[in-house]
Design a protein around this motif. Structure first.
Motif, PDB file in Angstrom:
ATOM      1  N   ASN A 207      -2.567   1.626  -9.090  1.00  0.00           N
ATOM      2  CA  ASN A 207      -3.668   0.461  -8.912  1.00  0.00           C
ATOM      3  C   ASN A 207      -3.031  -0.440  -7.713  1.00  0.00           C
ATOM      4  O   ASN A 207      -3.073  -1.617  -7.526  1.00  0.00           O
ATOM      5  CB  ASN A 207      -3.469  -0.589  -9.931  1.00  0.00           C
ATOM      6  CG  ASN A 207      -4.408  -0.084 -10.928  1.00  0.00           C
ATOM      7  OD1 ASN A 207      -5.595   0.283 -10.734  1.00  0.00           O
ATOM      8  ND2 ASN A 207      -4.218  -0.317 -12.405  1.00  0.00           N
ATOM      9  N   LYS A 208      -2.713   0.469  -6.593  1.00  0.00           N
ATOM     10  CA  LYS A 208      -2.574  -0.194  -5.319  1.00  0.00           C
ATOM     11  C   LYS A 208      -3.371   0.407  -4.251  1.00  0.00           C
ATOM     12  O   LYS A 208      -3.880   2.029  -4.392  1.00  0.00           O
ATOM     13  CB  LYS A 208      -1.228  -0.020  -4.822  1.00  0.00           C
ATOM     14  CG  LYS A 208      -0.108  -0.530  -5.527  1.00  0.00           C
ATOM     15  CD  LYS A 208       0.068  -2.048  -5.304  1.00  0.00           C
ATOM     16  CE  LYS A 208       1.190  -2.842  -6.294  1.00  0.00           C
ATOM     17  NZ  LYS A 208       1.051  -4.164  -5.943  1.00  0.00           N
TER      18      LYS A 208
ATOM     19  N   ASN B 176       0.829  -1.111   0.004  1.00  0.00           N
ATOM     20  CA  ASN B 176       0.030  -0.041   0.093  1.00  0.00           C
ATOM     21  C   ASN B 176       0.825   1.078  -0.031  1.00  0.00           C
ATOM     22  O   ASN B 176       2.136   1.066   0.362  1.00  0.00           O
ATOM     23  CB  ASN B 176      -0.956   0.193   1.436  1.00  0.00           C
ATOM     24  CG  ASN B 176      -1.670  -1.223   1.528  1.00  0.00           C
ATOM     25  OD1 ASN B 176      -2.564  -1.505   0.910  1.00  0.00           O
ATOM     26  ND2 ASN B 176      -1.018  -1.869   2.373  1.00  0.00           N
TER      27      ASN B 176
ATOM     28  N   ASP C  11      -2.119   7.385 -18.848  1.00  0.00           N
ATOM     29  CA  ASP C  11      -2.924   6.429 -18.795  1.00  0.00           C
ATOM     30  C   ASP C  11      -2.484   5.474 -17.760  1.00  0.00           C
ATOM     31  O   ASP C  11      -2.868   4.512 -17.304  1.00  0.00           O
ATOM     32  CB  ASP C  11      -3.224   5.849 -19.716  1.00  0.00           C
ATOM     33  CG  ASP C  11      -4.247   6.575 -20.835  1.00  0.00           C
ATOM     34  OD1 ASP C  11      -4.852   7.337 -20.641  1.00  0.00           O
ATOM     35  OD2 ASP C  11      -3.720   6.328 -22.067  1.00  0.00           O
ATOM     36  N   TYR C  12      -1.325   5.806 -17.007  1.00  0.00           N
ATOM     37  CA  TYR C  12      -0.614   5.075 -15.924  1.00  0.00           C
ATOM     38  C   TYR C  12      -1.309   5.070 -14.635  1.00  0.00           C
ATOM     39  O   TYR C  12      -1.816   6.208 -14.260  1.00  0.00           O
ATOM     40  CB  TYR C  12       0.842   5.409 -15.739  1.00  0.00           C
ATOM     41  CG  TYR C  12       1.472   4.807 -14.307  1.00  0.00           C
ATOM     42  CD1 TYR C  12       1.799   3.202 -14.246  1.00  0.00           C
ATOM     43  CD2 TYR C  12       1.556   5.537 -13.255  1.00  0.00           C
ATOM     44  CE1 TYR C  12       2.195   2.921 -13.161  1.00  0.00           C
ATOM     45  CE2 TYR C  12       2.032   4.917 -12.164  1.00  0.00           C
ATOM     46  CZ  TYR C  12       2.403   3.642 -11.994  1.00  0.00           C
ATOM     47  OH  TYR C  12       2.929   3.076 -10.943  1.00  0.00           O
ATOM     48  N   LYS C  13      -1.725   4.107 -14.070  1.00  0.00           N
ATOM     49  CA  LYS C  13      -2.415   3.764 -12.676  1.00  0.00           C
ATOM     50  C   LYS C  13      -1.386   3.223 -11.811  1.00  0.00           C
ATOM     51  O   LYS C  13      -0.797   2.208 -11.876  1.00  0.00           O
ATOM     52  CB  LYS C  13      -3.714   3.200 -12.670  1.00  0.00           C
ATOM     53  CG  LYS C  13      -4.599   3.795 -13.684  1.00  0.00           C
ATOM     54  CD  LYS C  13      -5.130   5.134 -13.360  1.00  0.00           C
ATOM     55  CE  LYS C  13      -6.151   5.651 -14.559  1.00  0.00           C
ATOM     56  NZ  LYS C  13      -6.322   7.035 -14.221  1.00  0.00           N
TER      57      LYS C  13
ATOM     58  N   SER D  16      -8.049  10.085 -10.023  1.00  0.00           N
ATOM     59  CA  SER D  16      -7.685   9.378 -11.265  1.00  0.00           C
ATOM     60  C   SER D  16      -7.146   7.871 -10.893  1.00  0.00           C
ATOM     61  O   SER D  16      -7.074   7.180 -11.648  1.00  0.00           O
ATOM     62  CB  SER D  16      -6.399   9.950 -11.919  1.00  0.00           C
ATOM     63  OG  SER D  16      -5.414   9.862 -11.194  1.00  0.00           O
ATOM     64  N   GLU D  17      -7.096   7.789  -9.512  1.00  0.00           N
ATOM     65  CA  GLU D  17      -6.531   6.282  -9.014  1.00  0.00           C
ATOM     66  C   GLU D  17      -7.849   5.703  -8.240  1.00  0.00           C
ATOM     67  O   GLU D  17      -8.455   6.131  -7.599  1.00  0.00           O
ATOM     68  CB  GLU D  17      -5.741   6.589  -7.809  1.00  0.00           C
ATOM     69  CG  GLU D  17      -4.077   6.852  -8.397  1.00  0.00           C
ATOM     70  CD  GLU D  17      -3.510   5.524  -9.107  1.00  0.00           C
ATOM     71  OE1 GLU D  17      -4.064   4.506  -8.818  1.00  0.00           O
ATOM     72  OE2 GLU D  17      -2.498   5.808  -9.870  1.00  0.00           O
ATOM     73  N   PRO D  18      -7.976   4.576  -8.950  1.00  0.00           N
ATOM     74  CA  PRO D  18      -9.391   3.737  -8.450  1.00  0.00           C
ATOM     75  C   PRO D  18      -9.266   3.123  -7.185  1.00  0.00           C
ATOM     76  O   PRO D  18     -10.322   3.114  -6.453  1.00  0.00           O
ATOM     77  CB  PRO D  18      -9.176   2.516  -9.504  1.00  0.00           C
ATOM     78  CG  PRO D  18      -7.918   2.149  -9.893  1.00  0.00           C
ATOM     79  CD  PRO D  18      -7.297   3.736 -10.008  1.00  0.00           C
ATOM     80  N   GLN D  19      -8.293   3.147  -6.337  1.00  0.00           N
ATOM     81  CA  GLN D  19      -7.958   2.644  -5.175  1.00  0.00           C
ATOM     82  C   GLN D  19      -7.505   3.779  -4.120  1.00  0.00           C
ATOM     83  O   GLN D  19      -6.945   3.126  -3.150  1.00  0.00           O
ATOM     84  CB  GLN D  19      -7.077   1.432  -5.049  1.00  0.00           C
ATOM     85  CG  GLN D  19      -7.634   0.197  -5.716  1.00  0.00           C
ATOM     86  CD  GLN D  19      -6.696  -1.076  -5.793  1.00  0.00           C
ATOM     87  OE1 GLN D  19      -6.771  -1.485  -4.529  1.00  0.00           O
ATOM     88  NE2 GLN D  19      -5.862  -1.567  -6.701  1.00  0.00           N
ATOM     89  N   CYS D  20      -7.682   4.834  -4.543  1.00  0.00           N
ATOM     90  CA  CYS D  20      -7.284   6.073  -3.485  1.00  0.00           C
ATOM     91  C   CYS D  20      -8.435   6.579  -2.732  1.00  0.00           C
ATOM     92  O   CYS D  20      -9.369   7.031  -3.268  1.00  0.00           O
ATOM     93  CB  CYS D  20      -6.418   6.934  -4.650  1.00  0.00           C
ATOM     94  SG  CYS D  20      -5.794   8.296  -3.812  1.00  0.00           S
TER      95      CYS D  20
END
Length: 267
Positions: free
Chosen positions: A204-205, A118, A200-202, A230-234
């Motif tokens: 993803n943590k 994380n 398009d970089y993520k 922009s970050e799906p897990q933020c």
């Protein structure tokens, strides 16, 4: 929290780091900001227990990790901490980085995602952002500006921009002065030049991203909520009554967020 002090010789620098004797637990690696040292996280250690294994360091050129050596860059710091992880047989960790420390943590996530469990990022700009023309121009002019900037004034303005708390400002003043103008300039310039746009970089943590409501350094306050979306897990939080060093200015609020996040993700 009981910590063991160790040293690691690499690229002309004796790097000092501290870690818990109990290492049979999820690892937390604390990475301090530019000009600071491992002591910036002393209030965070008070909120942790033996459910976590902890490692802190003085990055090269900071605190007890002197001399800096011939070079300094964010990627070199990344290599330094990964070498220490290998030495201590740490396969994966949650990285807790403030400002420059957060830049290092992002680079580890980019180049070595398998090392990252994380991320907890404090007052940190987005390494992979697309800069505006004005932001690019400002970074390009930074070496010239710093070459003519009086050292005393630089220290004074840097600590005022970093914290709203007198005792934190005094800690930073002493930390900055112990580094000296030459190495401080190298550190500042390397941090300013670590950005690289990645379309398009993520990461993803799972990420906990926080920013002090009075953080007026660079574009951090502007970019943080955009980055978080922009970050799906933020998850993103403003820290009240805090500046750039939010974990020091308001440790009570930050520690609540940090411990809840860690227990939810690791325990």
């Amino acid at each position: 929290m009981n910590l063991l002090e160790k040293t690691f010789q690499k690229d002309g620098c004796s790097i000092h780091y501290w870690l818990t004797p109990n290492q049979d637990a999820p690892w937390l690696i604390f990475l301090h900001g530019a000009g600071a040292n491992h002591r910036m996280f002393k209030d965070q250690l008070k909120s942790l227990d033996e459910q976590f294994a902890v490692l802190l360091w003085d990055a090269r050129g900071h605190g007890k990790s002197r001399p800096m050596g011939p070079n300094f860059s964010i990627k070199l710091l990344m290599d330094d901490i990964l070498s220490i992880m290998d030495k201590e047989m740490i396969n994966k960790a949650t990285f807790i980085g403030q400002s420059m420390g957060g830049n290092v943590a992002q680079e580890i996530a980019f180049y070595y995602p398998e090392k990252v469990e994380n991320l907890i990022l404090i007052g940190c700009t987005w390494n992979m952002q697309k800069l505006t023309f004005t932001e690019k121009l400002t970074i390009g002019l930074t070496p010239l500006i710093m070459s003519v900037y009086p050292w005393d004034l630089m220290v004074k303005q840097s600590i005022r921009a970093s914290s709203v708390k007198y005792e934190v400002q005094e800690y930073l003043r002493n930390a900055f002065l112990s580094i000296g103008s030459h190495d401080f300039t190298k550190i500042f310039l390397a941090t300013a030049n670590c950005l690289h746009t990645e379309e398009d970089y993520k990461i993803n943590k799972p990420i906990l991203l926080v920013c002090g409501e009075h953080d007026n350094t660079g574009n951090i306050k502007k970019i943080a909520p955009i980055w978080a979306k922009s970050e799906p897990q933020c998850e993103f939080h403003w820290i009240p009554d805090a500046g750039h060093c939010a974990n020091q200015d308001n440790p009570e609020e930050f520690n609540k967020l940090m411990t809840f996040f860690l227990r939810n993700k690791l325990l």
